[in-house]
Structure formats: C-alpha cells, structure tokens
Design a protein around this motif. Structure first.
Motif, mmCIF file in Angstrom:
data_model
loop_
_atom_site.group_PDB
_atom_site.id
_atom_site.type_symbol
_atom_site.label_atom_id
_atom_site.label_comp_id
_atom_site.label_asym_id
_atom_site.label_seq_id
_atom_site.Cartn_x
_atom_site.Cartn_y
_atom_site.Cartn_z
ATOM 1 N N ALA A 78 -5.059 -32.603 -12.567
ATOM 2 C CA ALA A 78 -4.759 -33.054 -13.923
ATOM 3 C C ALA A 78 -3.253 -33.217 -14.117
ATOM 4 C CB ALA A 78 -5.324 -32.074 -14.941
ATOM 5 N N ALA A 79 -2.471 -32.248 -13.645
ATOM 6 C CA ALA A 79 -1.014 -32.321 -13.770
ATOM 7 C C ALA A 79 -0.446 -33.488 -12.966
ATOM 8 C CB ALA A 79 -0.387 -31.007 -13.315
ATOM 9 N N ALA A 80 -1.124 -33.850 -11.858
ATOM 10 C CA ALA A 80 -0.655 -34.959 -11.025
ATOM 11 C C ALA A 80 -0.927 -36.315 -11.655
ATOM 12 C CB ALA A 80 -1.315 -34.887 -9.646
ATOM 13 N N GLY A 81 -1.827 -36.347 -12.661
ATOM 14 C CA GLY A 81 -2.050 -37.608 -13.359
ATOM 15 C C GLY A 81 -3.482 -38.057 -13.497
ATOM 16 N N LEU A 82 -4.452 -37.223 -13.084
ATOM 17 C CA LEU A 82 -5.866 -37.559 -13.270
ATOM 18 C C LEU A 82 -6.388 -36.889 -14.539
ATOM 19 C CD1 LEU A 82 -7.513 -37.263 -9.726
ATOM 20 C CD2 LEU A 82 -6.721 -39.316 -10.911
ATOM 21 N N HIS A 83 -7.218 -37.584 -15.275
ATOM 22 C CA HIS A 83 -7.757 -37.041 -16.520
ATOM 23 C C HIS A 83 -9.220 -37.442 -16.645
ATOM 24 C CE1 HIS A 83 -7.391 -35.669 -20.787
ATOM 25 N NE2 HIS A 83 -8.378 -36.539 -20.956
ATOM 26 N N LEU A 84 -10.076 -36.473 -16.928
ATOM 27 C CA LEU A 84 -11.498 -36.726 -17.104
ATOM 28 C C LEU A 84 -11.864 -36.682 -18.583
ATOM 29 C CD1 LEU A 84 -14.413 -37.057 -15.992
ATOM 30 C CD2 LEU A 84 -14.533 -34.547 -15.894
ATOM 31 N N VAL A 85 -12.437 -37.760 -19.073
ATOM 32 C CA VAL A 85 -13.065 -37.769 -20.395
ATOM 33 C C VAL A 85 -14.523 -37.398 -20.173
ATOM 34 C CG1 VAL A 85 -13.768 -39.206 -22.342
ATOM 35 C CG2 VAL A 85 -11.480 -39.438 -21.375
ATOM 36 N N MET A 86 -14.911 -36.231 -20.666
ATOM 37 C CA MET A 86 -16.198 -35.638 -20.325
ATOM 38 C C MET A 86 -17.373 -36.334 -20.992
ATOM 39 S SD MET A 86 -15.360 -31.566 -20.566
ATOM 40 C CE MET A 86 -13.951 -30.832 -19.729
ATOM 41 N N LEU A 97 -7.084 -27.135 -31.071
ATOM 42 C CA LEU A 97 -6.815 -28.392 -30.384
ATOM 43 C C LEU A 97 -5.325 -28.620 -30.204
ATOM 44 C CD1 LEU A 97 -7.496 -31.207 -29.281
ATOM 45 C CD2 LEU A 97 -7.611 -32.014 -31.660
ATOM 46 N N ASP A 98 -4.542 -28.456 -31.270
ATOM 47 C CA ASP A 98 -3.111 -28.728 -31.164
ATOM 48 C C ASP A 98 -2.416 -27.727 -30.245
ATOM 49 O OD1 ASP A 98 -3.668 -26.766 -33.043
ATOM 50 O OD2 ASP A 98 -2.284 -27.515 -34.560
ATOM 51 N N ASP A 99 -2.862 -26.468 -30.248
ATOM 52 C CA ASP A 99 -2.292 -25.479 -29.336
ATOM 53 C C ASP A 99 -2.612 -25.829 -27.887
ATOM 54 O OD1 ASP A 99 -1.255 -24.026 -31.444
ATOM 55 O OD2 ASP A 99 -2.926 -22.605 -31.506
ATOM 56 N N MET A 100 -3.839 -26.244 -27.635
ATOM 57 C CA MET A 100 -4.234 -26.608 -26.274
ATOM 58 C C MET A 100 -3.406 -27.771 -25.750
ATOM 59 S SD MET A 100 -6.037 -29.071 -24.420
ATOM 60 C CE MET A 100 -7.152 -29.876 -25.566
ATOM 61 N N LEU A 101 -3.221 -28.786 -26.569
ATOM 62 C CA LEU A 101 -2.449 -29.945 -26.132
ATOM 63 C C LEU A 101 -0.981 -29.583 -25.922
ATOM 64 C CD1 LEU A 101 -4.066 -32.746 -28.302
ATOM 65 C CD2 LEU A 101 -4.150 -32.522 -25.825
ATOM 66 N N GLY A 102 -0.464 -28.683 -26.756
ATOM 67 C CA GLY A 102 0.907 -28.220 -26.564
ATOM 68 C C GLY A 102 1.084 -27.523 -25.229
ATOM 69 N N GLU A 103 0.129 -26.659 -24.877
ATOM 70 C CA GLU A 103 0.186 -25.966 -23.588
ATOM 71 C C GLU A 103 0.051 -26.948 -22.428
ATOM 72 O OE1 GLU A 103 0.806 -22.855 -22.753
ATOM 73 O OE2 GLU A 103 1.185 -22.329 -24.843
ATOM 74 N N ALA A 104 -0.827 -27.941 -22.602
ATOM 75 C CA ALA A 104 -1.020 -28.927 -21.537
ATOM 76 C C ALA A 104 0.251 -29.736 -21.304
ATOM 77 C CB ALA A 104 -2.180 -29.853 -21.891
ATOM 78 N N LEU A 105 0.938 -30.106 -22.359
ATOM 79 C CA LEU A 105 2.187 -30.850 -22.212
ATOM 80 C C LEU A 105 3.265 -29.995 -21.558
ATOM 81 C CD1 LEU A 105 2.257 -32.692 -25.658
ATOM 82 C CD2 LEU A 105 1.945 -33.757 -23.420
ATOM 83 N N THR A 106 3.338 -28.740 -21.954
ATOM 84 C CA THR A 106 4.329 -27.834 -21.375
ATOM 85 C C THR A 106 4.084 -27.649 -19.885
ATOM 86 O OG1 THR A 106 4.600 -26.666 -23.482
ATOM 87 C CG2 THR A 106 5.298 -25.512 -21.489
ATOM 88 N N THR A 107 2.836 -27.480 -19.496
ATOM 89 C CA THR A 107 2.489 -27.322 -18.083
ATOM 90 C C THR A 107 2.915 -28.534 -17.275
ATOM 91 O OG1 THR A 107 0.597 -25.922 -18.638
ATOM 92 C CG2 THR A 107 0.577 -26.966 -16.473
ATOM 93 N N ARG A 108 2.903 -29.704 -17.895
ATOM 94 C CA ARG A 108 3.312 -30.934 -17.228
ATOM 95 C C ARG A 108 4.810 -31.163 -17.288
ATOM 96 N NH1 ARG A 108 -1.747 -31.090 -18.672
ATOM 97 N NH2 ARG A 108 -3.270 -32.562 -17.831
ATOM 98 N N GLY A 109 5.548 -30.197 -17.870
ATOM 99 C CA GLY A 109 6.993 -30.319 -17.960
ATOM 100 C C GLY A 109 7.462 -31.302 -19.012
ATOM 101 N N ARG A 110 6.622 -31.529 -20.025
ATOM 102 C CA ARG A 110 6.967 -32.489 -21.078
ATOM 103 C C ARG A 110 7.204 -31.769 -22.395
ATOM 104 N NH1 ARG A 110 1.949 -36.347 -20.465
ATOM 105 N NH2 ARG A 110 2.715 -37.118 -22.473
ATOM 106 N N THR A 111 7.976 -32.384 -23.250
ATOM 107 C CA THR A 111 8.333 -31.769 -24.514
ATOM 108 C C THR A 111 7.174 -31.817 -25.510
ATOM 109 O OG1 THR A 111 9.898 -31.825 -26.374
ATOM 110 C CG2 THR A 111 9.247 -33.943 -25.427
ATOM 111 N N THR A 112 7.148 -30.844 -26.403
ATOM 112 C CA THR A 112 6.162 -30.840 -27.480
ATOM 113 C C THR A 112 6.802 -31.253 -28.809
ATOM 114 O OG1 THR A 112 6.559 -28.477 -27.896
ATOM 115 C CG2 THR A 112 4.775 -29.053 -26.369
ATOM 116 N N ASP A 113 8.050 -31.667 -28.769
ATOM 117 C CA ASP A 113 8.712 -32.153 -29.982
ATOM 118 C C ASP A 113 7.957 -33.362 -30.530
ATOM 119 O OD1 ASP A 113 10.608 -30.231 -29.562
ATOM 120 O OD2 ASP A 113 12.132 -31.603 -28.762
#
Length: 271
Positions: A78-86, A97-113
């Motif tokens: 997922a971090a490498a760029g693959l994403h599954l829509v279930m 939901l917003d907390d999960m997406l924030g963590e996912a962005l942080t794990t990818r090294g992207r800003t949550t601003d």
C-alpha cells in the motif's frame, strides 16, 4: 510515468489452482477492466496483488517500477502505491475515518496539513455526507455509503495504482455514477494519473469509468483482450463467445478463499 507489470502470475487457494498465468501490464492513466464469470479468479487476483494471507503464489512476478511487490507485506504494498477498493468494505468501531487517513498519510511520509478541507472537498464531489467524515470507519453506513467512503479514501491517499474489486456491487445508479466518475477523473489527472484495474461483472460501470483495455478472465487465464468494444460484445453474447461452455461451468467450483464474513474485522486485519 509508473508501470505495474504482472507476469505469469499463478496462485492457489485452499489447495486448488485458481490463477493460471496472468500477464498484464498497466501504466499510469490507463484503465484496465477485468471481466469474467463467477469463480474465474477475479477477486483472487486482487487478494494476491495486495498480499492477503492464505493465497499461495506458485509462479510469476509482480513488479511496480522495479519493486518486487510479491516480496512485500500488505502494508508496504500500500505504501509503495497499490490501493484496494474492497468489494465488502470493513466496519472498524472506534477508529475514526479522518484519524485513519491521517495515519495513512503520515506512514507514507506525506503531510496532513489541510486534510480536513481535502476530506470535505472530496466528500462533496461524490455525494458523501460530511457528517460521516468524523465517525467510526464505515459503522452504520449503507452499502452505497461504504463504497462512496472507499472512493473518498482512494482520492485522498492518491496511490499510483488502484484495484477496484467490484466497485459497482451494491451501488444504485447515482452512487455508481458519482464513484466511477471520480475514479475516471483521477485516471485523467495531468500531474499524477491513476492507473486502474477495475474488476467487474457489468458493463454499466464502464459507461462512466472509460476503459482503455478490457480483459476476459476464465479459469484463471486472460482468454481475450481488446478495447472498450470487447465489453459490448460480452454484454451481447455472454462469456460463451470467449470460452467453451464446460470451462464456464467448472468456474463455479472456485473455493471461496481464506476470508472471514464480508466486512468483518478479521477480514481487514488478515491483510
């Protein structure tokens, strides 16, 4: 420009061979539709690509811009760029939901601003009520709302490639239009075009999500590939136009695979 290359991919489920040498190359901005009868191996392909346990790869390779995808655990894929829509989005009580997406962005090294504004903007594009953005993930949502939620997550996370496992399943006409149009927009993005593998039974998804290539999957093999017109032939003539009747009948015997009940926590965290 990124490229996802699947070469000779074979896999078993519950001791039965399901994928029998899949060859598929998807580039940024391309939409590849994969269609096939029940049991052909479509959902097995999505599970193998994302690294779900219990699916044994018996041959072949999956390469994403030089990265050996099959050697990575699911979260690194997922971090490498693959994403599954279930096909069956999971309910996760207690995880917003917003907390999960924030963590996912942080794990990818992207800003949550600006995440809150981005969520509101994406929700508006697909008719997803803003009140759902700040509540437990998928809890008490209808089937259509869950699919809108999956589409919103895809848009916010901006992966390189998306695997849509029957995005159209359970959607009414309005939700199907909103979700498929948003994915189509992402595939045409000038700066970072999304590559898409869209697994579907029905031509109706492809009326809004315009495929560049259509592939017919039968008994774990791609038996025919072509342009959008191939989906029209399938709509008119059925799968019998592409495979012997005996092959189509046998496909119903595909094992269900090592999954929990649709939408359960076990199904999510087994990945």
């Amino acid at each position: 420009m990124s490229t996802l290359t699947i070469s000779g991919l074979s896999a078993t489920v519950a001791g039965k061979q399901i994928l029998n040498g899949i060859d598929l190359t998807v580039s940024s901005g391309e939409v590849h539709a994969i269609m096939g009868p029940n049991g052909a191996g479509k959902s097995t392909l999505s599970a193998v690509l994302m690294g779900k346990p219990g699916y044994e790869v018996t041959g072949g390779s999956v390469d994403l811009d030089g990265t050996d995808v099959l050697s990575l655990p699911a979260w690194r894929r997922a971090a490498a760029g693959l994403h599954l829509v279930m096909q069956y989005p999971t309910e996760v009580p207690g995880v917003m939901l917003d907390d999960m997406l924030g963590e996912a962005l942080t794990t990818r090294g992207r800003t949550t601003d600006g995440l809150r504004d981005a969520l509101a903007a994406e929700a508006a594009k697909i008719g997803f009520e803003e009140r759902f953005l700040h509540r437990p993930l998928n809890v008490d949502l209808s089937g259509g709302e869950k699919k809108r939620n999956e589409t919103l997550q895809l848009a916010v996370l901006r992966p390189t490639f998306a695997i849509l496992d029957e995005l159209d399943s359970g959607l009414d006409i309005d939700a199907l239009r909103d979700c498929s149009r948003r994915v189509e927009e992402m595939s045409n993005d000038a700066e970072s075009p999304l590559g898409v593998i869209a697994i579907t039974h029905y031509n109706r998804l492809l009326e809004e999500l315009k495929p560049d290539h259509v592939h017919i999957l039968v008994k774990g093999r791609i038996v025919e590939s072509g342009g959008p017109e191939l989906a029209e032939v399938l709509e008119r003539d059925g799968y019998a136009a592409f495979a012997p009747e005996a092959d189509l009948a046998d496909d119903a015997d595909e094992p269900a695979g090592p999954r929990a009940q649709p939408g359960s926590l076990d199904d999510l965290f087994s990945m």
